[in-house]
Design a protein around this motif. Structure first.
Motif, mmCIF file in Angstrom:
data_model
loop_
_atom_site.group_PDB
_atom_site.id
_atom_site.type_symbol
_atom_site.label_atom_id
_atom_site.label_comp_id
_atom_site.label_asym_id
_atom_site.label_seq_id
_atom_site.Cartn_x
_atom_site.Cartn_y
_atom_site.Cartn_z
ATOM 1 N N UNK A 18 -5.578 -7.574 -9.470
ATOM 2 C CA UNK A 18 -5.416 -8.988 -9.804
ATOM 3 C C UNK A 18 -5.485 -9.200 -11.310
ATOM 4 N N UNK A 19 -6.423 -8.510 -11.965
ATOM 5 C CA UNK A 19 -6.561 -8.620 -13.422
ATOM 6 C C UNK A 19 -5.306 -8.090 -14.124
ATOM 7 N N UNK A 20 -4.748 -6.989 -13.619
ATOM 8 C CA UNK A 20 -3.523 -6.442 -14.198
ATOM 9 C C UNK A 20 -2.356 -7.419 -14.025
ATOM 10 N N UNK A 21 -2.270 -8.040 -12.853
ATOM 11 C CA UNK A 21 -1.214 -9.024 -12.613
ATOM 12 C C UNK A 21 -1.331 -10.203 -13.576
ATOM 13 N N UNK A 22 -2.544 -10.682 -13.769
ATOM 14 C CA UNK A 22 -2.762 -11.814 -14.671
ATOM 15 C C UNK A 22 -2.390 -11.434 -16.097
ATOM 16 N N UNK A 23 -2.736 -10.217 -16.508
ATOM 17 C CA UNK A 23 -2.398 -9.793 -17.873
ATOM 18 C C UNK A 23 -0.873 -9.681 -18.029
ATOM 19 N N UNK A 24 -0.180 -9.230 -16.998
ATOM 20 C CA UNK A 24 1.281 -9.178 -17.040
ATOM 21 C C UNK A 24 1.872 -10.575 -17.153
#
Length: 118
Positions: A18-24
């Motif tokens: 989820x954190x990676x998706x938000x950063x993307x």
């Protein structure tokens, strides 16, 4: 207990993803590419065109096609042996008589016997 630990690991992985998706989603290049893709899909729907149709339209080279590429036939080469007056017509260099001539007289000499290409 092992099932509970596996569940906790999956939760941690989910949080990380989820954190990676938000950063993307916060990256400018992703926003620009996503906006382009969404507008392109809307245009394709408005004009009732498929992705293949758009690729064909945009691609000026003939690299994208529905049918496989057809190889062009090789030209027929006609060789005339000046010593024996024998003529050989072939599309490639693997002709039995031509191979024998090249072994006997050399490839450069036999290549000079080329009379015509059809």
């Amino acid at each position: 207990m092992p099932i509970l630990r596996e569940y906790q690991q999956l939760q941690e992985q989910s949080k990380s993803l989820r954190e990676q998706l938000i950063s993307f989603e916060n990256r400018e290049d992703f926003k620009r590419e996503s906006a382009f893709f969404n507008r392109l899909k809307m245009l394709m729907a408005d004009y009732n065109e498929s992705a293949l149709d758009v690729i064909k339209l945009v691609n000026t080279e003939k690299s994208v096609s529905e049918s496989p590429a057809i190889r062009k036939k090789r030209m027929i080469k006609v060789y005339r042996n000046p010593y024996e007056r024998e003529i050989v017509e072939t599309r490639g260099g693997n002709h039995k008589t031509l191979r024998a001539w090249k072994d006997q007289y050399g490839a450069e000499v036999v290549d000079s016997w080329l009379v015509e290409e059809k």
